[in-house]
Design a protein around this motif. Structure first.
Motif, mmCIF file in Angstrom:
data_model
loop_
_atom_site.group_PDB
_atom_site.id
_atom_site.type_symbol
_atom_site.label_atom_id
_atom_site.label_comp_id
_atom_site.label_asym_id
_atom_site.label_seq_id
_atom_site.Cartn_x
_atom_site.Cartn_y
_atom_site.Cartn_z
ATOM 1 N N UNK A 390 0.692 -1.356 0.031
ATOM 2 C CA UNK A 390 0.136 -0.452 -0.192
ATOM 3 C C UNK A 390 0.873 2.034 0.006
ATOM 4 N N UNK A 391 2.141 0.954 0.895
ATOM 5 C CA UNK A 391 2.834 2.291 0.988
ATOM 6 C C UNK A 391 3.597 2.502 -0.223
ATOM 7 N N UNK A 392 3.827 1.856 -0.902
ATOM 8 C CA UNK A 392 4.163 2.126 -2.388
ATOM 9 C C UNK A 392 3.300 2.132 -3.557
ATOM 10 N N UNK A 393 2.224 1.609 -3.753
ATOM 11 C CA UNK A 393 1.404 2.166 -4.457
ATOM 12 C C UNK A 393 0.963 3.668 -4.309
ATOM 13 N N UNK A 394 0.951 4.406 -2.611
ATOM 14 C CA UNK A 394 1.011 5.648 -2.733
ATOM 15 C C UNK A 394 1.800 6.480 -3.426
ATOM 16 N N UNK A 395 3.177 5.692 -3.250
ATOM 17 C CA UNK A 395 4.566 6.866 -3.311
ATOM 18 C C UNK A 395 4.895 6.971 -4.837
ATOM 19 N N UNK A 396 4.361 5.377 -5.506
ATOM 20 C CA UNK A 396 3.858 5.555 -6.977
ATOM 21 C C UNK A 396 3.183 6.280 -7.703
ATOM 22 N N UNK A 397 1.949 6.951 -7.255
ATOM 23 C CA UNK A 397 0.947 7.986 -7.274
ATOM 24 C C UNK A 397 1.378 9.239 -6.926
ATOM 25 N N UNK A 398 1.939 9.085 -6.106
ATOM 26 C CA UNK A 398 2.655 10.826 -5.979
ATOM 27 C C UNK A 398 3.932 11.242 -6.543
ATOM 28 N N UNK A 399 4.415 9.908 -6.635
ATOM 29 C CA UNK A 399 5.675 10.069 -7.592
ATOM 30 C C UNK A 399 4.946 10.380 -9.319
ATOM 31 N N UNK A 400 3.963 10.248 -9.773
ATOM 32 C CA UNK A 400 3.480 10.377 -10.609
ATOM 33 C C UNK A 400 2.483 12.019 -11.314
ATOM 34 N N UNK A 401 1.678 11.714 -9.877
ATOM 35 C CA UNK A 401 0.776 13.256 -9.726
ATOM 36 C C UNK A 401 1.076 14.123 -8.686
ATOM 37 N N UNK A 402 3.130 14.837 -8.562
ATOM 38 C CA UNK A 402 3.076 14.874 -7.871
ATOM 39 C C UNK A 402 2.348 16.499 -7.258
#
Length: 555
Positions: A390-402
């Motif tokens: 879950x943490x990794x999914x959040x970080x990847x989403x935030x990477x693409x949409x900062x």
């Protein structure tokens, strides 16, 4: 009488003329200084697009804007300009009078150098105070813009709220608001209409802020009208931020515009003062109780009265500081977090395999009874730390949409050095970390446009492993985001509560029927980022919310 009026008019005219002359002189002086500095850097061979002494890089920015879909965020503009320089690691950009000249960084290694510098890494540009003034009042002086001893003093006042045990203590209130939001999503799923998700999430986050900052139930989610505090804050943000609309931008040239901002700012301060006074009264009434509220305002007031035991009320100077900081923290805690939540609902649900693995992790940690999840988080908030995927999914989403970028003030003794040895002086410019460019940089991120949460689960030996400082959503160094741990707790709880029960399907083609946009320069994303405080998905993210049926599928 007529003579007195004439004298008053002449005095007003004289004052206005003097003010206009001062502003003209300041503008001309700045224009000459900035343009001269950039011309010197250009002669030294520093990377930048063609520079005009009168217009700087405004024409180049205009050309970049015309290559983007309407309303695209300014981060895409600076990313587009970097592309025209063969994706330079950094380049100089002179958009004055829109902003002071910038050194735009597109490589994390240069950003690491900037934030590691003893002075630049700790100093926010003075220009930010003007940007923040309508939001926080107090001439834009707040935790985000303060520097030196003033920042350290106010930072220490609010820091106790952000210790981990206190953040865990806020989670029951957060979960209560999430349960209300869950009921709203259930209703929307029954309606089977296209939903604009972002306004719903913003109201939800406004109620969360009410609980965790003010210890107040604002009830924006369940009322037909917003709470007066929320209404005043939203009105202030509406005056500050405009969409990319010509008439709205022209409206800001109205001389009454600053007066409207000032007038509503006073109303917003009164609403915050009302909340402060209510908490002071409640604390005085319950002073002998053992209650230990984790709310930010309560923590601050407890410390204030412990240091001022003879006082019964908050002194005016402290109240002024409180109003400014709480206005800032309301905005920062509600706007960018809501943006990240909405972006997750877009980015994650485009990838069924990610959703499936996410749900499986939640089954493993919380069990298969979806209704029990909320109680488990309330009973044991640290359970949210047991969600690596879950943490990794959040970080990847935030990477693409900062949701934001980083900015620091350059100085004479900071010269950044690129991977090719090229030097980038920072004296006299703002140093901007363009998060869109940095976190989609193909030299740093293999398959940069792909949604791969595994990047944050593999070890250093793996090609997907991001180097230190490449993921910098909350920025790095001494002036990184104080609230990052709280944001991540909220986002993990958000997915834990909703990922198994709901599906989110974007409906851009349905809402924008017949629209023909060239999305190449926004990474072919229908839900590209737009400018509205933090970066937000365009169009309030139109989607359909449906019950996933996941619980039934497993039985």
């Amino acid at each position: 009488m007529a003579e007195a009026i004439w004298t008053l008019l002449k005095a007003a005219f004289g004052f206005g003329l003097a003010l206009a002359i001062v502003r003209l002189y300041t503008f001309t002086s700045n224009l000459w200084g900035f343009r001269t500095r950039l011309r010197r850097l250009q002669r030294e061979g520093k990377p930048m697009l063609p520079h005009d002494f009168v217009l700087g890089h405004l024409l180049e920015a205009k050309a970049a804007v015309e290559e983007l879909p309407p309303g695209a965020h300014s981060a895409y503009i600076t990313a587009r300009m970097a592309a025209k320089l063969d994706d330079a690691e950094a380049y100089y950009f002179d958009p004055y009078p829109i902003s002071e000249p910038l050194l735009v960084l597109t490589d994390y290694r240069l950003a690491n150098q900037a934030v590691a510098h003893e002075w630049t890494g700790s100093v926010k540009p003075e220009a930010l105070t003007h940007w923040f003034a309508p939001i926080s009042g107090r001439a834009g002086v707040n935790l985000f813009t303060q520097n030196g001893a003033e920042w350290r003093r106010d930072h220490e006042i609010f820091l106790p709220f952000f210790n981990n045990s206190n953040l865990d203590a806020t989670m029951p209130a957060v979960v209560q608001e999430m349960l209300i939001f869950r009921d709203i999503l259930r209703q929307k799923s029954r309606d089977d209409f296209v939903v604009l998700l972002e306004p719903l999430v913003l109201r939800f986050m406004s109620d969360v802020i009410g609980r965790v900052i003010f210890n107040a139930e604002l009830k924006n989610q369940t009322s037909t009208t917003s709470h007066p505090l929320s209404r005043a804050m939203l009105r202030q943000l509406g005056l500050k931020f405009t969409q990319n609309d010509v008439m709205q931008n022209l409206g800001q040239l109205n001389p009454l515009w600053p007066l409207r901002i000032w007038h509503n700012g006073r109303a917003l301060d009164r609403e915050i003062q009302t909340q402060v006074e209510a908490r002071v009264a409640a604390m005085a009434k319950d002073k002998d109780s053992d209650s230990d509220s984790p709310a930010m305002l309560d923590r601050v007031l407890e410390e204030y009265f412990s240091q001022n035991p003879t006082r019964k009320t908050v002194d005016p100077e402290f109240m002024t500081m409180l109003c400014a900081q709480l206005r800032l923290l309301y905005f920062a805690g509600y706007d960018s977090t809501a943006s990240s939540m909405v972006s997750m609902c877009y980015a994650i649900w485009k990838h069924p395999e990610v959703v499936a693995r996410l749900r499986a992790e939640h089954d493993d940690v919380f069990g298969r009874n979806l209704e029990a999840c909320a109680g488990q988080i309330v009973e044991n908030p640290s359970i949210l730390n047991s969600l690596p995927y879950t943490n990794a999914v959040i970080k990847e989403s935030m990477r693409l949409f900062p949701a934001a970028a980083g900015i620091r003030q350059g100085c004479k003794d900071l010269v950044l050095r690129g991977s090719d040895g090229r030097e980038y002086p920072t004296e006299g410019v703002l140093v901007q970390m363009n998060h869109v460019s940095i976190m989609r940089n193909p030299n740093t991120w293999p398959r940069p446009l792909d949604f791969l949460p595994e990047r944050f689960l593999v070890g250093p030996e793996h090609e997907l492993y991001p180097p230190k400082g490449a993921w910098r959503i909350f920025e790095m160094g001494v002036r990184n985001c104080t609230g990052q741990a709280f944001v991540m707790k909220e986002l993990r709880a958000f997915l834990a509560m909703f990922a198994r029960e709901f599906d989110f399907k974007e409906c851009y083609d349905e809402v924008y029927v017949g629209e023909k946009l060239d999305l190449e320069n926004v990474f072919n994303e229908k839900a590209f980022l737009t400018e509205s405080g933090s970066a937000h998905l365009r169009g309030n993210f139109p989607c359909r919310v449906s019950l996933s049926g996941y619980a039934g599928k497993r039985s």
